[in-house]
Design a protein around this motif. Structure first.
Motif, PDB file in Angstrom:
ATOM      1  N   LEU A 160      34.845  38.587  71.629  1.00 25.97           N
ATOM      2  CA  LEU A 160      33.507  39.184  71.720  1.00 25.97           C
ATOM      3  C   LEU A 160      33.568  40.526  72.440  1.00 25.97           C
ATOM      4  O   LEU A 160      32.899  41.483  72.051  1.00 25.97           O
ATOM      5  N   ASP A 161      34.374  40.592  73.500  1.00 30.06           N
ATOM      6  CA  ASP A 161      34.578  41.889  74.155  1.00 30.06           C
ATOM      7  C   ASP A 161      35.182  42.886  73.168  1.00 30.06           C
ATOM      8  O   ASP A 161      34.769  44.056  73.109  1.00 30.06           O
ATOM      9  N   ALA A 162      36.165  42.419  72.397  1.00 26.53           N
ATOM     10  CA  ALA A 162      36.825  43.306  71.439  1.00 26.53           C
ATOM     11  C   ALA A 162      35.853  43.788  70.367  1.00 26.53           C
ATOM     12  O   ALA A 162      35.910  44.952  69.937  1.00 26.53           O
ATOM     13  N   LEU A 163      34.937  42.907  69.933  1.00 32.18           N
ATOM     14  CA  LEU A 163      33.935  43.319  68.954  1.00 32.18           C
ATOM     15  C   LEU A 163      33.022  44.390  69.548  1.00 32.18           C
ATOM     16  O   LEU A 163      32.698  45.387  68.880  1.00 32.18           O
TER      17      LEU A 163
ATOM     18  N   GLN B 256      35.962  26.976  52.413  1.00 33.71           N
ATOM     19  CA  GLN B 256      35.712  26.747  53.827  1.00 33.71           C
ATOM     20  C   GLN B 256      36.456  27.799  54.623  1.00 33.71           C
ATOM     21  O   GLN B 256      37.655  28.005  54.432  1.00 33.71           O
ATOM     22  N   LEU B 257      35.733  28.454  55.526  1.00 33.11           N
ATOM     23  CA  LEU B 257      36.289  29.471  56.407  1.00 33.11           C
ATOM     24  C   LEU B 257      36.196  28.945  57.831  1.00 33.11           C
ATOM     25  O   LEU B 257      35.088  28.734  58.349  1.00 33.11           O
ATOM     26  N   THR B 258      37.327  28.707  58.459  1.00 35.41           N
ATOM     27  CA  THR B 258      37.374  28.151  59.803  1.00 35.41           C
ATOM     28  C   THR B 258      37.929  29.201  60.748  1.00 35.41           C
ATOM     29  O   THR B 258      38.990  29.776  60.476  1.00 35.41           O
ATOM     30  N   CYS B 259      37.221  29.442  61.859  1.00 34.68           N
ATOM     31  CA  CYS B 259      37.648  30.475  62.805  1.00 34.68           C
ATOM     32  C   CYS B 259      37.400  30.008  64.231  1.00 34.68           C
ATOM     33  O   CYS B 259      36.258  29.808  64.645  1.00 34.68           O
ATOM     34  N   SER B 260      38.475  29.842  64.963  1.00 35.48           N
ATOM     35  CA  SER B 260      38.416  29.401  66.352  1.00 35.48           C
ATOM     36  C   SER B 260      39.796  29.635  66.962  1.00 35.48           C
ATOM     37  O   SER B 260      40.802  29.469  66.257  1.00 35.48           O
ATOM     38  N   PRO B 261      39.880  30.041  68.231  1.00 39.09           N
ATOM     39  CA  PRO B 261      38.802  30.265  69.182  1.00 39.09           C
ATOM     40  C   PRO B 261      38.427  31.739  69.284  1.00 39.09           C
ATOM     41  O   PRO B 261      39.172  32.612  68.856  1.00 39.09           O
ATOM     42  N   ILE B 262      37.273  31.980  69.903  1.00 40.81           N
ATOM     43  CA  ILE B 262      36.896  33.342  70.276  1.00 40.81           C
ATOM     44  C   ILE B 262      37.678  33.765  71.522  1.00 40.81           C
ATOM     45  O   ILE B 262      38.175  34.879  71.611  1.00 40.81           O
ATOM     46  N   HIS B 263      37.792  32.828  72.480  1.00 46.55           N
ATOM     47  CA  HIS B 263      38.562  33.122  73.699  1.00 46.55           C
ATOM     48  C   HIS B 263      38.996  31.801  74.321  1.00 46.55           C
ATOM     49  O   HIS B 263      38.268  31.175  75.087  1.00 46.55           O
ATOM     50  N   ASN B 264      40.164  31.340  73.943  1.00 47.82           N
ATOM     51  CA  ASN B 264      40.688  30.069  74.410  1.00 47.82           C
ATOM     52  C   ASN B 264      42.145  30.023  73.990  1.00 47.82           C
ATOM     53  O   ASN B 264      42.723  31.062  73.667  1.00 47.82           O
ATOM     54  N   ASP B 265      42.727  28.852  73.936  1.00 47.81           N
ATOM     55  CA  ASP B 265      44.128  28.766  73.539  1.00 47.81           C
ATOM     56  C   ASP B 265      44.393  27.378  72.992  1.00 47.81           C
ATOM     57  O   ASP B 265      43.518  26.502  73.024  1.00 47.81           O
ATOM     58  N   ILE B 266      45.603  27.176  72.506  1.00 49.52           N
ATOM     59  CA  ILE B 266      46.014  25.885  71.983  1.00 49.52           C
ATOM     60  C   ILE B 266      47.471  25.684  72.357  1.00 49.52           C
ATOM     61  O   ILE B 266      48.289  26.604  72.229  1.00 49.52           O
TER      62      ILE B 266
ATOM     63  N   ARG C 149      43.176  42.170  70.182  1.00 53.14           N
ATOM     64  CA  ARG C 149      44.431  42.711  70.676  1.00 53.14           C
ATOM     65  C   ARG C 149      44.260  43.229  72.102  1.00 53.14           C
ATOM     66  O   ARG C 149      43.153  43.555  72.520  1.00 53.14           O
ATOM     67  N   PRO C 150      45.361  43.324  72.874  1.00 52.32           N
ATOM     68  CA  PRO C 150      45.254  43.747  74.273  1.00 52.32           C
ATOM     69  C   PRO C 150      44.602  45.099  74.426  1.00 52.32           C
ATOM     70  O   PRO C 150      44.556  45.919  73.494  1.00 52.32           O
TER      71      PRO C 150
ATOM     72  N   SER D  71      39.766  46.450  74.666  1.00 53.32           N
ATOM     73  CA  SER D  71      40.495  45.643  73.700  1.00 53.32           C
ATOM     74  C   SER D  71      40.012  46.025  72.311  1.00 53.32           C
ATOM     75  O   SER D  71      39.011  46.724  72.151  1.00 53.32           O
ATOM     76  N   GLY D  72      40.712  45.567  71.305  1.00 50.67           N
ATOM     77  CA  GLY D  72      40.337  45.916  69.943  1.00 50.67           C
ATOM     78  C   GLY D  72      40.520  44.744  69.001  1.00 50.67           C
ATOM     79  O   GLY D  72      41.130  43.723  69.346  1.00 50.67           O
ATOM     80  N   LEU D  73      39.963  44.864  67.808  1.00 47.99           N
ATOM     81  CA  LEU D  73      40.111  43.862  66.757  1.00 47.99           C
ATOM     82  C   LEU D  73      41.029  44.417  65.678  1.00 47.99           C
ATOM     83  O   LEU D  73      40.821  45.527  65.189  1.00 47.99           O
ATOM     84  N   GLU D  74      42.027  43.625  65.305  1.00 50.81           N
ATOM     85  CA  GLU D  74      42.965  44.027  64.272  1.00 50.81           C
ATOM     86  C   GLU D  74      42.821  43.107  63.064  1.00 50.81           C
ATOM     87  O   GLU D  74      42.885  41.880  63.203  1.00 50.81           O
ATOM     88  N   ARG D  75      42.617  43.687  61.904  1.00 50.58           N
ATOM     89  CA  ARG D  75      42.450  42.881  60.698  1.00 50.58           C
ATOM     90  C   ARG D  75      43.797  42.292  60.283  1.00 50.58           C
ATOM     91  O   ARG D  75      44.777  43.022  60.147  1.00 50.58           O
TER      92      ARG D  75
END
Length: 572
Positions: free
Chosen positions: A133-136, A463-473, A539-540, A551-555
């Motif tokens: 969200l920050d990157a957006l 179906q388009l699945t997108c997660s996480p916005i800010h978390n980890d696995i 991205r960082p 930060s930025g968003l990379e496609r």
């Protein structure tokens, strides 16, 4: 002087109307002023548990325009903030309904789920990386594309995984060695989660200028929320749960749910009317939450939004579950009837695109689907009481409670999607958007054998699945999900289904993208009968010209949703 405590959040927007949500430091009249126009709105604040809120309906906007706005409390400007480094917040309305596609811009829906505002205390997760969200927000501040709506598909706050800062505040008022320990206990403590999450400067500005639609998932209340009847029975026996669930539902109603509704729906909401009329609305709101927890039919958290000829139906997959093993369903009969009514409203040809939002994926990796189907059958006694006891423990420990774990509801949702997709005047696409699983993927059901009524072309279903916005696995789970999509994983899922003697899924599905891991947002772009999607990873940070880290968003992936071929081509 009364100040702005949280917000503004731009929530509902249509062709000429919008709603703006705020929390204030005291009672006041909140007003939205739109620059250069007569549009605007005002509302008196109302109170819940000593906190003051307003949801302002803005009227008089022009279709297809972008209008800067400011917020005042009792005539004093509180937004934009003094010396704000951000552009003025704006309201961008939908184009007029009669506008032809070539006269309008595409509709862009950005979506994702699962956002830690800050690392939980004692977390052993790997470094989480930048917040998507920050990157957006940084992308928009740099002149990049702006979504028309942001869909937040669950786990906006984590009531059961709190940060060091939040725990320090909780410890001032109670002993964290006693239940519920470092988790939040009640409404007041829930407010701290929203302050931590939504006062981030970039996120606060983002939510003030991009309309948002939200729905809860388990961590908004507690991990495993409503997993099973056994889980529910055990947690209701504790002496701390009642305040937790009432705090979770009432705070969700205030901070998230109300903004999902249209002004017309708000005007007819009896709970909102009772809260506004009370000196402090805690009592009627708690009574509502009590009913909603005890009886799934007492509240509807699902909702519908139309964006011209694009229809979004957001489905509650948590609070409305039917949990007795012999009746187990994700949606009760009344909720399922409502879902049919909203999806089919207007008849054939009424929408170009249907979007279904659900926090939990409809289509899982085949191995995981088979595991959940097998587990559900064993919990129901298909292999005897010993297997049932083992399977219930496994269900709770491994979070085996997605659509696949509710076979009756999985089939009902599938049948509804198939009905829409094969109508004579089917929409160009049916997209199921989901999150929860801390990775992203694209999958499509193989429906080629379905015939379209009256000829024509069926919808492209994805179906388009997108997660996480800010978390980890954890790394082991990454390996598990990769295996889940493999040929061996599919065979394992089938073997588990045979062991439990469960009914085979009515179709197969194939992965057409992913899995991807990291902090992400996906965007669905719709224009006329055209549709496409893109996945962006955060991205960082790099330095802006003024030295500010951004930060930025990379496609990382894109795809198109061209309408599926004719029945004759697909039937072979």
């Amino acid at each position: 002087m009364t100040g702005l405590r949280l917000g503004p959040l731009l929530r509902y927007v249509d062709q000429d109307t919008a709603t703006v949500w705020v929390e204030t430091s005291g009672p006041s009249r909140a007003e939205v002023h739109c620059e250069g126009t007569t549009a605007g709105g005002s509302a008196r604040t109302w109170q819940v548990a000593g906190h003051h809120y307003a949801l302002i309906t803005v009227v008089g906007l022009e279709p297809g325009t972008e209008t800067p706005y400011r917020v005042t409390l009792d005539g004093e400007q509180v937004w934009p903030l003094p010396d704000s480094p951000f552009p003025t917040s704006t309201i961008r309305t939908l184009p007029p309904p009669e506008a032809a596609p070539e006269e309008t811009a595409p509709l862009r829906m950005a979506f994702g789920s699962c956002r830690w505002a800050a690392r939980p205390a004692g977390s052993r997760h790997d470094p989480m990386g930048p917040d998507a969200l920050d990157a957006l927000a940084h992308q928009m501040l740099s002149g990049g594309p702006r979504p028309d709506v942001l869909l937040l598909l669950g786990d906006q706050v984590y009531a059961d995984e709190t940060s060091e800062r939040v725990r320090a505040k909780l410890a001032r008022n109670r002993d964290l060695a006693e239940p519920p320990w470092g988790q939040v206990a009640d409404y007041e403590e829930y407010t701290e989660l929203y302050y931590e999450s939504w006062l981030d400067p970039e996120v606060r500005w983002l939510l003030s200028t991009v309309p948002s639609c939200m729905v809860f998932d388990d961590h908004d209340v507690i991990d495993d929320w409503n997993t099973s009847e056994a889980w529910q029975r055990e947690i209701r026996a504790t002496d701390w749960w009642r305040e937790r669930i009432l705090g979770g539902l009432t705070s969700y109603w205030v901070y998230q749910h109300l903004g999902n509704l249209s002004p017309a729906e708000l005007a007819e909401d009896p709970v909102l009317a009772a809260v506004r009329q009370a000196d402090d609305g805690s009592a009627p709101l708690r009574a509502f939450a009590e009913r909603a927890d005890r009886d799934p039919t007492a509240a509807r958290w699902s909702y519908r939004r139309d964006f011209g000829r694009v229809r979004l139906v957001m489905i509650d997959t948590r609070a409305g579950r039917v949990l007795p093993e012999d009746q187990r369903r994700m949606l009760d009969d009344e909720e399922l009837d409502w879902l049919h009514e909203q999806v089919l409203d207007g008849g054939p040809g009424s929408v170009d695109h249907l979007v279904l939002g659900t926090s939990l994926p409809w289509l899982l990796p085949p191995a995981v689907h088979g595991l959940e189907s097998w587990n559900n059958a064993l919990c129901s006694g298909a292999r005897g009481p010993r297997w049932a006891r083992f399977s219930e423990k496994l269900r709770q420990r491994a979070d085996l409670e997605h659509w696949a774990a509710f076979p009756r509801s999985f089939r009902a949702l599938t049948e509804l999607i198939e009905r829409v997709a094969t109508d004579q005047e089917a929409p160009a696409s049916v997209s199921v958007l989901s999150g929860d699983v801390h990775h992203a993927y694209v999958t499509e059901p193989e429906l080629d054998g379905l015939k379209v009524s009256g000829g024509g072309r069926r919808s492209r279903v994805v179906q388009l699945t997108c997660s996480p916005i800010h978390n980890d696995i954890p790394a082991v789970m990454r390996s598990g999900f990769r295996f889940g999509w493999s040929r061996a994983g599919r065979r394992l899922g089938q073997a588990l289904e045979r062991h439990a003697r469960t009914e085979k899924p009515p179709f197969r599905w194939r992965r057409t993208g992913g899995p991807w891991f990291g902090n992400m947002l996906m965007t669905l772009t719709l224009h006329g009968r055209d549709a496409s999607y893109a996945l962006h990873q955060a991205r960082p940070a790099t330095s802006a010209p003024d030295g500010t880290p951004r930060s930025g968003l990379e496609r990382v992936f894109t795809g198109r949703l061209d309408q599926a071929g004719s029945p004759a081509a697909g039937a072979g």
